[in-house]
Scaffold this motif. Structure first.
Motif, short mmCIF file in Angstrom:
data_model
loop_
_atom_site.label_atom_id
_atom_site.label_comp_id
_atom_site.label_asym_id
_atom_site.label_seq_id
_atom_site.Cartn_x
_atom_site.Cartn_y
_atom_site.Cartn_z
N LEU A 150 -2.95 22.08 -0.31
CA LEU A 150 -1.53 22.42 -0.40
C LEU A 150 -1.06 22.38 -1.85
O LEU A 150 -0.29 23.25 -2.29
CB LEU A 150 -0.70 21.46 0.45
CG LEU A 150 -0.75 21.68 1.95
CD1 LEU A 150 -0.08 20.53 2.67
CD2 LEU A 150 -0.08 22.99 2.33
N LEU A 167 6.91 26.86 0.18
CA LEU A 167 6.01 26.07 1.03
C LEU A 167 6.75 25.41 2.17
O LEU A 167 6.21 25.20 3.24
CB LEU A 167 5.30 25.00 0.20
CG LEU A 167 3.86 25.31 -0.12
CD1 LEU A 167 3.26 24.24 -0.99
CD2 LEU A 167 3.04 25.41 1.15
N GLU A 213 4.49 29.87 4.14
CA GLU A 213 3.25 29.66 3.42
C GLU A 213 2.43 28.44 3.82
O GLU A 213 1.24 28.54 4.03
CB GLU A 213 3.54 29.64 1.92
CG GLU A 213 4.13 30.97 1.49
CD GLU A 213 4.09 31.23 0.02
OE1 GLU A 213 4.59 32.28 -0.37
OE2 GLU A 213 3.58 30.38 -0.74
N GLY A 214 3.07 27.29 3.95
CA GLY A 214 2.27 26.11 4.27
C GLY A 214 1.59 26.19 5.61
O GLY A 214 0.52 25.61 5.80
#
Lengths: 237, 112
Positions: free
Chosen positions: A34, A63, B45-46
């Motif tokens: 990550l 994210l 995204e994650g």
């Protein structure tokens, strides 16, 4: 407010990483991945002209927040989470047993000391019992109070254990053995240091001391579960 | 743009299909999907990473940490035998749907 030109990217990334790392479901290698993703995103954004600070904030937002991600990892990593829970259950029960042993051992030693100093036996039994309960209440009271404080002994020990995954089990094992040894040693000393009649008297007085914690645990557990379910209700409503 | 359910259902077949072209890593996979769909498919995204983790547990893919040319270390994923089989199954299912919709909506399916 910090001077913007002193934005430390590595520091920011480290803090970001901490937000994601509180759970066993996200393994260190997952965190590394990550973080790498975050850094690639930051590099790309800097490539189109953003400052490091701007790039960091955009990448961080892309994210997303930790909660949904951690939940997804937990779904995938069920075994890991369970192993972790079982570990803490065992540590907890061993730890509590060890601490009760410590208190018991110390009280026994002080009882022997009292007898040694006063050579009186009539109040020795009740005194020993009262000391024992006082000791237990003091121990758990301290743990409760300290556990609620961010930088208390309990928190710091927990953080140390999490940060040292190999040293911690060894340390807990040694501590448990040590506390057990203190308790056993104290009892052996008592059997040698006081006359047999006094020893028998003390043992008789200490029976309630053994039984009451056993009864207290279900009560405490029940109270904790009830308290927790009330808080869950409060959060839901 | 795609519903949550469609994104969830299509993530694994998309990853399998892209990896069938060669090994890749998380960030590149997300870019590829964005490029292929003309920006219409944007993954949160994650969220790709738990899926990759699951796929690895299912032995559909395997991973390896490699040094990228830029000096950065990346976790590269490549397709396993089970993954290739899973991809074939997924292709079947999606093409079946595709043909059915094609007949219903009277559009010619754009066969790859």
């Amino acid at each position: 407010m910090e001077n913007p030109t002193q934005f430390d990217l590595n520091q920011a990334v480290r803090q970001w990483r901490v937000a994601f790392s509180g759970t066993p479901a996200v393994r260190p290698s997952d965190l590394d991945e990550l973080e790498l993703h975050l850094r690639e995103c930051i590099a790309e954004l800097q490539g189109v002209g953003l400052t490091p600070e701007e790039a960091f904030w955009v990448a961080k937002n892309r994210l997303g927040p930790p909660e949904p991600l951690v939940r997804e990892f937990e779904k995938v990593n069920v075994e890991q989470v369970w192993l972790d829970r079982v570990l803490w259950m065992i540590v907890g029960s061993l730890g509590i047993g060890a601490m009760v042993n410590l208190v018991s051992g110390l009280i026994t030693l002080s009882t022997v000391g009292i007898y040694g100093l006063t050579k009186k036996t009539d109040m020795l039994g009740p005194a020993s019992l009262i000391l024992y309960f006082t000791g237990l209440i003091a121990l758990f009271g301290f743990l409760w109070w300290s556990g609620k404080r961010r930088n208390g002994v309990v928190w710091q020990s927990g953080e140390w254990i999490k940060a040292h995954p190999t040293a911690a089990p060894v340390a807990v094992f040694i501590a448990t053995l040590l506390f057990d040894a203190i308790s056993i040693g104290a009892n052996m000393l008592m059997s040698k240091a006081v006359p047999i009649s006094v020893y028998g008297l003390l043992i008789m007085w200490r029976w309630p001391a053994a039984i009451v914690p056993q009864l207290a645990w279900p009560l405490i557990l029940g109270w904790l579960l009830w308290h927790r379910s009330r808080k869950v209700e409060a959060n839901v409503s | 743009m795609l519903s949550k359910e469609l994104v969830a259902a299509s993530t694994v077949p998309l990853v399998l299909s892209i990896l069938a072209e060669g090994e890749s890593y998380g960030y590149a996979l997300i870019q590829r999907v964005r490029d292929l769909s003309g920006g219409r498919i944007e993954w949160t995204e994650g969220m790709l990473y738990p899926v990759l983790h699951w796929m690895e547990e299912q032995e559909l893919v395997e991973s390896e940490w490699k040094q990228a040319p830029s000096g950065r270390k990346r976790k590269y994923y490549k397709l396993c035998r089970k993954g290739t089989a899973a991809l074939a199954t997924e292709k079947n299912q999606w093409l079946t749907l595709h043909e059915t919709f094609g007949r219903l909506w009277k559009t010619q399916p754009n066969l790859i």
